[in-house]
Design a protein around this motif. Structure first.
Motif, PDB file in Angstrom:
ATOM      1  N   SER A  59       0.860  -1.190   0.000  1.00  0.00           N
ATOM      2  CA  SER A  59       0.000   0.000   0.000  1.00  0.00           C
ATOM      3  C   SER A  59       0.892   1.234   0.000  1.00  0.00           C
ATOM      4  CB  SER A  59      -0.928   0.005   1.217  1.00  0.00           C
ATOM      5  OG  SER A  59      -0.188   0.151   2.400  1.00  0.00           O
ATOM      6  N   VAL A  60       0.432   2.271  -0.701  1.00  0.00           N
ATOM      7  CA  VAL A  60       1.190   3.514  -0.818  1.00  0.00           C
ATOM      8  C   VAL A  60       0.876   4.371   0.412  1.00  0.00           C
ATOM      9  CG1 VAL A  60       1.564   5.592  -2.192  1.00  0.00           C
ATOM     10  CG2 VAL A  60       1.099   3.401  -3.331  1.00  0.00           C
ATOM     11  N   ASP A  61       1.896   4.673   1.211  1.00  0.00           N
ATOM     12  CA  ASP A  61       1.715   5.468   2.431  1.00  0.00           C
ATOM     13  C   ASP A  61       2.022   6.947   2.207  1.00  0.00           C
ATOM     14  OD1 ASP A  61       1.058   3.132   3.765  1.00  0.00           O
ATOM     15  OD2 ASP A  61       3.101   2.805   4.483  1.00  0.00           O
ATOM     16  N   ARG A  62       3.057   7.224   1.421  1.00  0.00           N
ATOM     17  CA  ARG A  62       3.480   8.610   1.176  1.00  0.00           C
ATOM     18  C   ARG A  62       3.958   8.758  -0.249  1.00  0.00           C
ATOM     19  NH1 ARG A  62       7.997  10.899   3.951  1.00  0.00           N
ATOM     20  NH2 ARG A  62       8.924   8.863   4.077  1.00  0.00           N
ATOM     21  N   ILE A  63       3.807   9.962  -0.779  1.00  0.00           N
ATOM     22  CA  ILE A  63       4.343  10.302  -2.093  1.00  0.00           C
ATOM     23  C   ILE A  63       5.399  11.382  -1.870  1.00  0.00           C
ATOM     24  CG2 ILE A  63       3.820  11.318  -4.345  1.00  0.00           C
ATOM     25  CD1 ILE A  63       2.508   8.626  -4.052  1.00  0.00           C
ATOM     26  N   GLN A  64       6.611  11.129  -2.370  1.00  0.00           N
ATOM     27  CA  GLN A  64       7.700  12.096  -2.286  1.00  0.00           C
ATOM     28  C   GLN A  64       8.397  12.150  -3.630  1.00  0.00           C
ATOM     29  OE1 GLN A  64       9.248  10.382   1.834  1.00  0.00           O
ATOM     30  NE2 GLN A  64      10.613  11.919   0.999  1.00  0.00           N
ATOM     31  N   GLU A  65       8.865  13.325  -4.032  1.00  0.00           N
ATOM     32  CA  GLU A  65       9.582  13.472  -5.294  1.00  0.00           C
ATOM     33  C   GLU A  65      10.945  12.802  -5.257  1.00  0.00           C
ATOM     34  OE1 GLU A  65       8.590  14.670  -8.330  1.00  0.00           O
ATOM     35  OE2 GLU A  65       6.634  14.658  -7.369  1.00  0.00           O
ATOM     36  N   SER A  66      11.559  12.789  -4.087  1.00  0.00           N
ATOM     37  CA  SER A  66      12.840  12.109  -3.911  1.00  0.00           C
ATOM     38  C   SER A  66      12.927  11.632  -2.469  1.00  0.00           C
ATOM     39  CB  SER A  66      14.013  13.033  -4.240  1.00  0.00           C
ATOM     40  OG  SER A  66      14.029  14.118  -3.345  1.00  0.00           O
ATOM     41  N   ALA A  67      13.746  10.599  -2.260  1.00  0.00           N
ATOM     42  CA  ALA A  67      13.890  10.060  -0.907  1.00  0.00           C
ATOM     43  C   ALA A  67      15.271   9.440  -0.753  1.00  0.00           C
ATOM     44  CB  ALA A  67      12.815   9.017  -0.630  1.00  0.00           C
ATOM     45  N   LYS A  68      15.845   9.614   0.424  1.00  0.00           N
ATOM     46  CA  LYS A  68      17.102   8.948   0.731  1.00  0.00           C
ATOM     47  C   LYS A  68      16.811   7.460   0.919  1.00  0.00           C
ATOM     48  CE  LYS A  68      19.273  12.872   2.930  1.00  0.00           C
ATOM     49  NZ  LYS A  68      19.891  13.409   4.130  1.00  0.00           N
ATOM     50  N   LYS A  69      17.848   6.667   0.785  1.00  0.00           N
ATOM     51  CA  LYS A  69      17.697   5.225   0.892  1.00  0.00           C
ATOM     52  C   LYS A  69      16.998   4.822   2.192  1.00  0.00           C
ATOM     53  CE  LYS A  69      20.420   1.023   0.361  1.00  0.00           C
ATOM     54  NZ  LYS A  69      21.767   0.484   0.157  1.00  0.00           N
ATOM     55  N   GLU A  70      17.360   5.473   3.283  1.00  0.00           N
ATOM     56  CA  GLU A  70      16.789   5.129   4.596  1.00  0.00           C
ATOM     57  C   GLU A  70      15.294   5.486   4.669  1.00  0.00           C
ATOM     58  OE1 GLU A  70      19.397   7.831   4.724  1.00  0.00           O
ATOM     59  OE2 GLU A  70      20.641   6.153   4.081  1.00  0.00           O
ATOM     60  N   ASP A  71      14.887   6.539   3.964  1.00  0.00           N
ATOM     61  CA  ASP A  71      13.502   7.013   4.027  1.00  0.00           C
ATOM     62  C   ASP A  71      12.583   6.359   3.002  1.00  0.00           C
ATOM     63  OD1 ASP A  71      14.391   8.744   6.001  1.00  0.00           O
ATOM     64  OD2 ASP A  71      14.734  10.387   4.585  1.00  0.00           O
ATOM     65  N   ALA A  72      13.151   5.726   1.993  1.00  0.00           N
ATOM     66  CA  ALA A  72      12.349   5.165   0.904  1.00  0.00           C
ATOM     67  C   ALA A  72      11.358   4.118   1.403  1.00  0.00           C
ATOM     68  CB  ALA A  72      13.257   4.566  -0.162  1.00  0.00           C
ATOM     69  N   ALA A  73      11.757   3.310   2.370  1.00  0.00           N
ATOM     70  CA  ALA A  73      10.890   2.241   2.878  1.00  0.00           C
ATOM     71  C   ALA A  73       9.661   2.780   3.602  1.00  0.00           C
ATOM     72  CB  ALA A  73      11.678   1.310   3.788  1.00  0.00           C
ATOM     73  N   THR A  74       9.676   4.050   3.991  1.00  0.00           N
ATOM     74  CA  THR A  74       8.512   4.619   4.674  1.00  0.00           C
ATOM     75  C   THR A  74       7.434   5.074   3.693  1.00  0.00           C
ATOM     76  OG1 THR A  74       9.411   6.868   4.723  1.00  0.00           O
ATOM     77  CG2 THR A  74       9.967   5.426   6.583  1.00  0.00           C
ATOM     78  N   MET A  75       7.712   4.977   2.403  1.00  0.00           N
ATOM     79  CA  MET A  75       6.740   5.399   1.391  1.00  0.00           C
ATOM     80  C   MET A  75       5.669   4.340   1.132  1.00  0.00           C
ATOM     81  SD  MET A  75       9.235   7.313  -1.339  1.00  0.00           S
ATOM     82  CE  MET A  75       7.888   7.760  -2.423  1.00  0.00           C
ATOM     83  N   PHE A  76       5.918   3.098   1.576  1.00  0.00           N
ATOM     84  CA  PHE A  76       4.973   2.015   1.327  1.00  0.00           C
ATOM     85  C   PHE A  76       4.996   1.011   2.480  1.00  0.00           C
ATOM     86  CE2 PHE A  76       9.051   0.726  -0.335  1.00  0.00           C
ATOM     87  CZ  PHE A  76       9.179  -0.595   0.087  1.00  0.00           C
ATOM     88  N   THR A  77       3.954   0.182   2.533  1.00  0.00           N
ATOM     89  CA  THR A  77       3.889  -0.913   3.494  1.00  0.00           C
ATOM     90  C   THR A  77       3.606  -2.188   2.718  1.00  0.00           C
ATOM     91  OG1 THR A  77       2.958   0.557   5.173  1.00  0.00           O
ATOM     92  CG2 THR A  77       2.694  -1.813   5.537  1.00  0.00           C
ATOM     93  N   ILE A  78       4.423  -3.213   2.937  1.00  0.00           N
ATOM     94  CA  ILE A  78       4.181  -4.503   2.290  1.00  0.00           C
ATOM     95  C   ILE A  78       3.002  -5.162   2.999  1.00  0.00           C
ATOM     96  CG2 ILE A  78       5.111  -6.806   1.802  1.00  0.00           C
ATOM     97  CD1 ILE A  78       6.498  -4.686   0.154  1.00  0.00           C
ATOM     98  N   ILE A  79       1.968  -5.470   2.238  1.00  0.00           N
ATOM     99  CA  ILE A  79       0.783  -6.119   2.803  1.00  0.00           C
ATOM    100  C   ILE A  79       0.972  -7.635   2.804  1.00  0.00           C
ATOM    101  CG2 ILE A  79      -1.689  -6.524   2.496  1.00  0.00           C
ATOM    102  CD1 ILE A  79      -1.802  -3.716   1.187  1.00  0.00           C
TER     103      ILE A  79
END
Length: 96
Positions: A59-79
């Motif tokens: 599921s898509v949690d956040r939309i960002q134009e760019s993200a650092k490697k550490e922050d990228a995983a916070t953009m989605f949740t594996i269901i």
């Protein structure tokens, strides 16, 4: 945000060209509908991506134009992650 860009920024798929190819092959659905590379992704959408014999649903949690490697995983949740059933060649009838 475009699907191919979201997949790259979130690092669900490492390269944008690969994300485009996977989407163009019809291997990604958004909320149950086959998605093209340019399909718009919004927060709350559910993505199902087929990687070979595995389907990953996120599921898509956040939309960002760019993200650092550490922050990228916070953009989605594996269901869920599920394996597709393998067909055993011994069970295929070979009628002559």
């Amino acid at each position: 945000m475009r699907l191919d860009k979201f997949l790259k920024v979130s690092r669900l798929i490492k390269r944008r060209t690969l994300a485009k190819e996977v989407a163009a092959q019809g291997r990604i659905t958004i909320n149950g509908k086959v998605a093209k590379p340019g399909t718009v992704v919004k927060e709350g959408d559910e993505l199902a991506i087929r990687f070979g014999q595995k389907i990953v649903t996120a599921s898509v949690d956040r939309i960002q134009e760019s993200a650092k490697k550490e922050d990228a995983a916070t953009m989605f949740t594996i269901i869920k992650e599920e394996r597709l059933a393998q067909i055993d060649p011994a069970f295929i009838d070979d009628e002559d």
